[in-house]
Design an enzyme around this catalytic site. Structure first.
Site, PDB file in Angstrom:
ATOM      1  N   GLU A  85      44.920   4.672  42.677  1.00  0.00           N
ATOM      2  CA  GLU A  85      44.211   5.654  41.771  1.00  0.00           C
ATOM      3  C   GLU A  85      43.473   6.625  42.770  1.00  0.00           C
ATOM      4  O   GLU A  85      43.800   7.768  42.510  1.00  0.00           O
ATOM      5  CB  GLU A  85      43.194   4.816  40.806  1.00  0.00           C
ATOM      6  CG  GLU A  85      43.807   4.616  39.481  1.00  0.00           C
ATOM      7  CD  GLU A  85      42.867   3.985  38.685  1.00  0.00           C
ATOM      8  OE1 GLU A  85      41.642   4.334  38.748  1.00  0.00           O
ATOM      9  OE2 GLU A  85      43.174   3.326  37.740  1.00  0.00           O
ATOM     10  N   GLY A 215      45.292  49.161  45.609  1.00  0.00           N
ATOM     11  CA  GLY A 215      46.798  49.604  44.627  1.00  0.00           C
ATOM     12  C   GLY A 215      46.447  50.421  43.679  1.00  0.00           C
ATOM     13  O   GLY A 215      45.324  50.780  43.134  1.00  0.00           O
ATOM     14  N   GLY A 217      46.724  52.229  39.954  1.00  0.00           N
ATOM     15  CA  GLY A 217      46.438  51.740  38.381  1.00  0.00           C
ATOM     16  C   GLY A 217      47.583  51.299  37.949  1.00  0.00           C
ATOM     17  O   GLY A 217      48.929  51.762  38.119  1.00  0.00           O
ATOM     18  N   GLY A 218      47.533  49.935  37.100  1.00  0.00           N
ATOM     19  CA  GLY A 218      48.660  49.257  36.737  1.00  0.00           C
ATOM     20  C   GLY A 218      49.488  48.439  37.444  1.00  0.00           C
ATOM     21  O   GLY A 218      50.423  48.184  36.893  1.00  0.00           O
ATOM     22  N   GLY A 220      48.734  45.704  38.706  1.00  0.00           N
ATOM     23  CA  GLY A 220      48.646  44.394  38.645  1.00  0.00           C
ATOM     24  C   GLY A 220      47.495  43.726  39.289  1.00  0.00           C
ATOM     25  O   GLY A 220      47.555  42.339  39.734  1.00  0.00           O
ATOM     26  N   LYS A 221      46.485  44.651  39.940  1.00  0.00           N
ATOM     27  CA  LYS A 221      45.460  43.947  40.945  1.00  0.00           C
ATOM     28  C   LYS A 221      44.390  42.825  40.061  1.00  0.00           C
ATOM     29  O   LYS A 221      44.307  41.769  40.415  1.00  0.00           O
ATOM     30  CB  LYS A 221      44.697  45.093  41.203  1.00  0.00           C
ATOM     31  CG  LYS A 221      45.267  46.359  42.072  1.00  0.00           C
ATOM     32  CD  LYS A 221      44.334  47.130  42.743  1.00  0.00           C
ATOM     33  CE  LYS A 221      43.626  48.045  41.586  1.00  0.00           C
ATOM     34  NZ  LYS A 221      44.563  48.778  40.745  1.00  0.00           N
TER      35      LYS A 221
END
Length: 833
Positions: A85, A215, A217-218, A220-221
């Site tokens: 375990e 990066g 805008g938009g 994906g940060k």
């Protein structure tokens, strides 16, 4: 990462223990307390521990648990199943971010780590059974050492109820920080999280590491840092993700709630600390967290004050801490002292990832509609790998027919989606006036244009291009490609154009910039009232006709930039321009007859083709800011203007101005002139002063000037007759060879025939002889020119090309009465510039 995101947490806590030691006393009380506090706890039974192998049910329960509590008791190591375990638990800790909390119940942690006392005796029995160097025993020892090295609770004979309450509180604290929601369809996240984890160097606790995510805008940060948080937060003493800091801190006063939240979440307080002001919050963060290993993520930072108040320096936090900052502004990371090798540029989705994300949103599994591939590709091209755009457009197009897809694409070509646009526009709103003007010029006119050319234009328009372009690159609004061209995401370009047309989409007179043919034609074809147009750039791919009203520009008091290319103006009269115009490039617009009003002019650049320069020459004394002049096919130009009236002139290019006969002597004395280029100006003659100055340009001018020679009429006639002479010489050579073959001169000794390639490069060897028919000695053709090679067809000579003609010229040079022909040929093959 993938498994940690996709697995289901069925159990909050898995209890690992030796039943004979603690099941009926301490363990039963702990189990009841956990359940009473709403903590879903897995407690194995004796039935699961029967047999030689640990039950798969136990293995699966460990994998599906959020926390594992190991109760190390005196007899724990004597059980093979307990040891299996603990091996599985430590394995899940590394691979699945399982939180492990050890309880040392009436045993010393050193006994567990070092295999002493009862643990040493138990391991010795296992070694005798399985072998001292067996793989199983080695794994058990390592798992015990790793688990025994973790911080937990050490209990001897104290109050058990206090211990149990402490365990419940700690467990509740960990469960109060559940994994965050990442995205409905997290595509392309795993590989990026792996890259970020490598940059964070999570295996080292020697220092505090700050990393920046940068990066547009938009891109994906925020999604990426949420996924990263879920993967690593359990490795820290405390963690906090402050989302949307830009919106949450409109001014310095709004930073106080963020400081309070940071302290509350990292310290796992029952009640929040009260922070009176930002400076007090800074002191509290430094004092309370300087010895804690923390994970702090600051999402969407756009101001230096935010960083100073929340994570001013690495020494605020304990060793091993990791601070992650996401922003649209790269310079913000630089100014905060984050090294460039610690800045991660978030990239757009590749084609495969973008297609998968669009499919997830636009084509759910239950949908039966089929859409043509070219329509899907058009949406993918429009989104350009931007996750926000793929999510918004995919959700909007879900369940729609093909004709609705086509209509949507037509609409997007003129009006961008508002949800996408609002997110992208945040970066524009944060710019200063200089950078806003530059951004709009690039979005409307200069995408994919050479950056040096763009700088020249923008600087001429009284904008600071050098720092402006740098800031736009740092804000992820543009990028400079490897070949020096400026590039911009299509959606950002659409956002810029939409800003120009905002509020007056069908009224081009109220647009600050014009680039569409219909808008330009409407504005220039009439004399309307006051116009706010600042720049006009029309460069259609095919020739277009324009009817420019003579007074169309007189109401454009803000016009600073005018570029017309590949258009034909149907109006042949003078066109009035305002003195505020700074850049005029009408090389692709003919005819063009500009006329300025009286007074000082601000024009910096003057490019014209097939236009009338008469009015400008008359007023040249007013063009003191001119730096670049390029005129081509201007028949009205007879003499170059007095350049002393344009003291800032750097470039003067005159091409195919056939009536230009004289270069003004001011060219010779101009201090700043760097490029002087005359081409195809047959009548142009330089004065002696100009020519003598061109010979000493390097000592009189600050930069090297290019002074081109001009052709005289005699040289022009000589060049035009070059091909006639060449044909005549080839024909003469053929005739001469024929005569030599039929002549009665004594045969020379035969030599082995040479290959044509060798014959073409062998120098002639003359064998003088006396011809009875001629009183003068004449040289014979050498064997390598007239020997065996000439016994073939005379047409072979035509294949010799320029080398044969050159060889023949050398031969003619040996004959006095052919010298003039040779000189004529050499003279006529000169290149004239």
């Amino acid at each position: 990462m993938a498994s940690s995101m996709k697995r289901k947490r069925i159990h909050d806590v898995f209890l690992s223990f030796r039943g004979t030691d603690v099941r009926k006393n301490f363990l039963s009380h702990l189990y009841k307390a956990l359940v009473h506090n709403g903590i879903n706890t897995f407690e194995d039974s004796e039935e699961l521990r029967k047999g030689d192998q640990i039950s798969p049910v136990l293995m699966k329960a460990i994998e599906q648990s959020h926390i594992a509590i190991i109760v190390f008791s005196e007899d724990y190591a004597s059980s093979k199943w307990c040891l299996e375990e603990v091996v599985k638990i430590m394995e899940c800790k590394e691979q699945r971010d399982l939180i492990v909390l050890p309880v040392f119940y009436k045993v010393d942690p050193k006994e567990v780590r070092g295999g002493r006392e009862s643990y040493g005796r138990a391991l010795a029995k296992h070694e005798s059974k399985f072998g001292k160097d067996s793989e199983e025993v080695r794994k058990w020892k390592k798992a015990l050492f790793d688990a025994g090295s973790l911080s937990g609770w050490h209990f001897n004979d104290e109050d058990e109820s206090q211990l149990i309450q402490s365990i419940v509180n700690e467990t509740s604290t960990h469960l109060a920080r559940p994994p965050m929601h990442v995205a409905k369809h997290p595509v392309g996240i795993n590989s990026r999280v792996v890259e970020l984890k490598s940059m964070l160097k999570l295996g080292s606790d020697d220092d505090v590491v700050m990393v920046g995510l940068w990066g547009q805008g938009g891109i994906g940060k925020s999604t990426l840092v949420r996924a990263l948080y879920n993967t690593i937060f359990s490795q820290f003493d405390g963690s906090c993700l402050l989302a949307n800091i830009r919106e949450a801190s409109k001014d310095s006063k709004d930073l106080v709630p963020l400081q309070e939240k940071l302290l509350f979440e990292i310290l796992s307080l029952q009640q929040g600390l009260k922070v009176s002001c930002v400076n007090t919050g800074i002191n509290l963060i430094q004092h309370r967290l300087r010895h804690k290993k923390v994970l702090l993520i600051l999402d969407d930072v756009d101001d230096q004050h935010q960083l100073d108040a929340l994570a001013g320096e690495g020494k605020w936090f304990g060793n091993g801490s990791r601070i992650i900052v996401t922003t649209r502004d790269k310079h913000l990371l630089t100014s905060h002292g984050i090294d460039q090798d610690r800045v991660y540029k978030v990239r757009a989705l590749n084609d495969k990832e973008a297609c998968k994300m669009l499919s997830n949103y636009a084509f759910p599994t239950h949908q039966k509609l089929e859409i043509k591939r070219d329509l899907v590709d058009s949406v993918l091209n429009h989104a350009g790998g931007l996750p926000l755009a793929l999510e918004v457009l995919g959700s909007f197009l879900c369940g729609r027919r093909e004709d609705e897809w086509e209509s949507t694409l037509r609409k997007l070509s003129t009006v961008p989606n508002s949800k996408i646009n609002d997110v992208l526009k945040i970066s524009y709103d944060g710019l200063e006036e200089n950078e806003k003007e530059i951004f709009l010029d690039i979005a409307c006119f200069f995408k994919r244009r050479n950056s040096e050319y763009v700088k020249k234009v923008l600087n001429s328009c009284d904008l600071e291009a050098e720092i402006g372009l740098k800031i736009l690159i740092e804000r992820s609004l543009i990028k400079n490609e490897w070949d020096g061209r400026l590039q911009m995401h299509d959606l950002i370009q659409s956002m810029g154009k939409d800003i120009v047309r905002q509020g007056c989409r069908h009224d081009p007179w109220r647009h600050s910039r014009l680039w569409r043919y219909d808008d330009v034609a409407n504005v220039l074809s009439s004399d309307m009232g006051d116009c706010v147009v600042k720049a006009i750039v029309l460069e259609p791919p095919k020739l277009k006709k324009l009817s420019i009203h003579p007074n169309a520009f007189t109401k454009m008091r803000k016009l600073r930039l005018l570029i017309l290319s590949n258009v034909r103006n149907s109006f042949h009269g003078p066109i009035c321009l305002l003195n505020a115009l700074r850049w005029m490039d009408c090389t692709g617009c003919d005819p063009w007859n500009p006329k300025f009003s009286s007074g000082p002019k601000k024009l910096v650049n003057l490019y014209m083709r097939k236009g009338s320069i008469t009015e400008i020459v008359k007023q040249f004394k007013d063009f003191k800011q001119l730096m670049y002049i390029e005129l081509s096919d201007c028949k009205s130009l007879v003499i170059t203007p007095n350049l002393s009236c344009a003291p800032n002139l750097k470039e003067l290019k005159l091409w195919n101005c056939k009536n230009l006969v004289e270069a003004h002597e001011s060219i010779a004395n101009h201090d700043k002139l760097q490029i002087l280029h005359f081409k195809w100006c047959p009548e142009l003659v330089f004065s002696k002063l100009v020519l003598s100055s061109s010979e000493t340009t390097s000592s009189t001018a600050p930069a090297t000037a290019t002074k081109q020679k001009t052709e005289t009429k005699k040289q022009k006639r000589a060049r035009s007759g070059f091909w006639i002479w060449l044909v005549a010489l080839v024909a003469f050579r053929l005739a001469l060879v024929y005569l030599l073959r039929t002549s009665a001169c004594p045969p020379a000794p035969r030599s082995p025939p040479l290959s044509p390639a060798f014959a073409a490069v062998t120098p002639p060897v003359f064998a003088p002889s006396i011809d009875s028919r001629s009183p003068m000695p004449r040289p014979l053709l050498p064997r390598n020119l007239g020997g065996s090679m000439y016994h073939g067809s005379p047409l072979l000579l035509l294949l010799l090309g320029p080398l044969a003609v050159k060889r023949f010229c050398h031969y003619l040079a040996s004959i006095r009465w052919y010298i003039s022909i040779r000189q004529m040929l050499v003279w006529k093959t000169m290149e004239f510039h």
